[in-house]
Design an enzyme around this catalytic site. Structure first.
Site, PDB file in Angstrom:
ATOM      1  N   ASP A 182      42.977  45.562  49.710  1.00  0.00           N
ATOM      2  CA  ASP A 182      41.209  45.461  49.929  1.00  0.00           C
ATOM      3  C   ASP A 182      41.100  45.189  51.988  1.00  0.00           C
ATOM      4  O   ASP A 182      40.097  44.827  51.715  1.00  0.00           O
ATOM      5  CB  ASP A 182      41.984  44.478  49.622  1.00  0.00           C
ATOM      6  CG  ASP A 182      41.264  44.779  47.850  1.00  0.00           C
ATOM      7  OD1 ASP A 182      41.207  45.676  47.658  1.00  0.00           O
ATOM      8  OD2 ASP A 182      41.743  43.702  47.269  1.00  0.00           O
ATOM      9  N   ASP A 241      42.949  32.695  46.781  1.00  0.00           N
ATOM     10  CA  ASP A 241      43.256  33.060  48.850  1.00  0.00           C
ATOM     11  C   ASP A 241      41.668  31.825  49.407  1.00  0.00           C
ATOM     12  O   ASP A 241      41.638  31.407  49.911  1.00  0.00           O
ATOM     13  CB  ASP A 241      43.087  33.806  49.100  1.00  0.00           C
ATOM     14  CG  ASP A 241      44.347  35.083  48.448  1.00  0.00           C
ATOM     15  OD1 ASP A 241      45.221  33.992  48.533  1.00  0.00           O
ATOM     16  OD2 ASP A 241      44.472  35.658  47.730  1.00  0.00           O
ATOM     17  N   SER A 246      48.105  37.257  40.535  1.00  0.00           N
ATOM     18  CA  SER A 246      47.266  37.706  41.338  1.00  0.00           C
ATOM     19  C   SER A 246      46.603  38.818  39.860  1.00  0.00           C
ATOM     20  O   SER A 246      46.898  39.836  39.826  1.00  0.00           O
ATOM     21  CB  SER A 246      47.795  38.124  42.510  1.00  0.00           C
ATOM     22  OG  SER A 246      46.515  38.808  43.138  1.00  0.00           O
ATOM     23  N   ARG A 252      35.076  46.921  46.512  1.00  0.00           N
ATOM     24  CA  ARG A 252      34.979  46.147  47.600  1.00  0.00           C
ATOM     25  C   ARG A 252      33.863  46.678  48.945  1.00  0.00           C
ATOM     26  O   ARG A 252      32.941  46.039  49.788  1.00  0.00           O
ATOM     27  CB  ARG A 252      36.090  46.271  48.233  1.00  0.00           C
ATOM     28  CG  ARG A 252      37.449  46.089  47.356  1.00  0.00           C
ATOM     29  CD  ARG A 252      36.883  44.594  47.222  1.00  0.00           C
ATOM     30  NE  ARG A 252      38.686  43.448  46.765  1.00  0.00           N
ATOM     31  CZ  ARG A 252      38.279  42.921  45.476  1.00  0.00           C
ATOM     32  NH1 ARG A 252      37.339  42.767  44.567  1.00  0.00           N
ATOM     33  NH2 ARG A 252      39.308  41.726  45.476  1.00  0.00           N
TER      34      ARG A 252
END
Length: 408
Positions: free
Chosen positions: A130, A20, A182, A101
């Site tokens: 996320d 990404d 992923s 995160r």
């Protein structure tokens, strides 16, 4: 909401170098009038993933790359508070991505403010958790900061589209269409999602995907013993050797991984409402959680231990949902810290082919009293007292039964 392209001159991008974010530097410059892109990588223990990252970021258009070593803060301020809380999401997930995160989001804001950036950009999809975790962290420290989330606005609809975009723009990738899982890796865990794992009917291809661990079948045919020492709920030593938190987790990852510890295959409920299937490797964390919980059974009184179970569940939900920087999470941590004042001692464990077994529990604050619990003769407990206790404890049942009899 799509932000006007003319408003954005400088963007701070949360940059991992994965699929990404590898294409986002180019995409941002194409769609925001060749804006300056400052890439920021939070090092939370992803090790080899950092190799060559700066060269890649600069070659694809970033003006600079910050690689921030957050490992010590990650362990002390996020992992260990969650460990002390016993926070486990849906009885399985040890929050490896969830609590990584907030710390990255906090650092993104600090750099964005220092650099005078107009916006912060992340590579999270519009389906995942996320995006919430990053953006709530930004709101906690820079509530008016603009946020760019390309996955919610761009023309790319799948990871296959992203790979085609990368190939078209000659952006190097470490994956292929066949290995396009992923993944998220940090000091605490490694997650795997996508491809064949999207169907819960498919058995995971452990031989292909495992990186921190071996499958239990391939673990040694002999057990491994270890001893963990805790002080006020915090792990401080392994086999008698004092270790800082980062070193301790890394050591346990090696030991646990070699014994097939901490591999879970779960279907979880995402915050956004859908279910997702993933395989998680958390070898060291699984050992720590097991040992900490075992020691608490020795050191916490019944009422505190039982009440804390509810706190643990709520704490896990808050962390999973991105609500780390909230008064409730801070208040729960204050409660947890109070419960940990006597959680000190040693836990000896046996690891064998994916299993963890308690071998020995000792603590100077142990509430276990052998004289009271003994099946042998004792002088501290009068068993005749139990009759009166049962009569009083069972009084509501007796009254209800008598009432039922009158009504017959």
């Amino acid at each position: 909401m799509v932000i006007g392209t003319n408003e954005i001159k400088k963007v701070v991008l949360a940059y991992s170098g994965g699929l990404d974010t590898s294409i986002m530097i180019t995409w941002l410059k194409e769609n925001y009038n060749n804006c300056e892109v400052i890439a920021v990588t939070g090092n939370v223990g992803q090790d080899a993933e950092l190799d060559g990252l700066e060269e890649k970021a600069l070659n694809t258009g970033a003006s600079k790359l910050y690689i921030e070593d957050l490992q010590k803060e990650f362990v002390e301020d996020y992992i260990f508070p969650s460990l002390k809380a016993g926070a486990v999401y849906e009885n399985s997930y040890l929050l490896g991505t969830s609590f990584a995160r907030p710390i990255i989001g906090k650092r993104l804001v600090e750099i964005a403010l220092a650099e005078g950036a107009d916006a912060i950009c992340h590579g999270c999809t519009g389906k995942g958790n996320d995006q919430v975790r990053f953006e709530l962290a930004v709101k906690a420290f820079a509530p008016t900061m603009k946020i760019i989330a390309p996955w919610r606005t761009w023309e790319l609809k799948s990871r296959e589209d992203e790979i085609e975009y990368a190939e078209k723009h000659q952006i190097p990738l470490k994956i292929t269409r066949e290995t396009n899982y992923s993944k998220d890796m940090n000091l605490w865990h490694l997650s795997h999602e996508g491809l064949d794992l999207e169907d819960p009917a498919n058995e995971p291809k452990y031989d292909q995907i495992l990186e921190l661990s071996v499958s239990p079948e391939k673990a040694p045919d002999r057990p491994t013993y270890l001893t963990l020492s805790f002080e006020k709920g915090l792990p401080v030593a392994l086999d008698g050797k004092k270790l800082d938190g980062v070193s301790l987790i890394k050591a346990l990852n090696k030991i646990g991984g070699a014994n097939g510890i901490g591999i879970i295959d779960i279907v979880e409920n995402r915050l956004v409402g859908m279910k997702s299937r993933g395989v998680y490797e958390t070898p060291g964390g699984t050992i720590l959680y097991h040992a900490h919980q075992a020691l608490e059974t020795l050191c916490l009184d019944k009422e505190t231990q039982h009440f804390k179970q509810g706190v643990s569940n709520k704490f896990a939900e808050l962390v999973y949902n991105g609500l780390w920087f909230t008064p409730l999470r801070e208040s729960l941590s204050a409660f947890v810290d109070q419960t940990q004042q006597t959680v000190t001692g040693e836990v000896k464990l046996k690891l064998y082919k994916g299993n963890i077994t308690n071998v020995s529990l000792t603590s100077p604050y142990s509430l276990y009293n052998e004289e009271f619990a003994s099946f042998g003769e004792d002088v501290v407990y009068n068993q005749q007292d139990a009759a009166g206790f049962i009569n009083l404890f069972g009084l509501p049942i007796t009254v209800q039964a008598l009432l039922n009899k009158v009504g017959e």
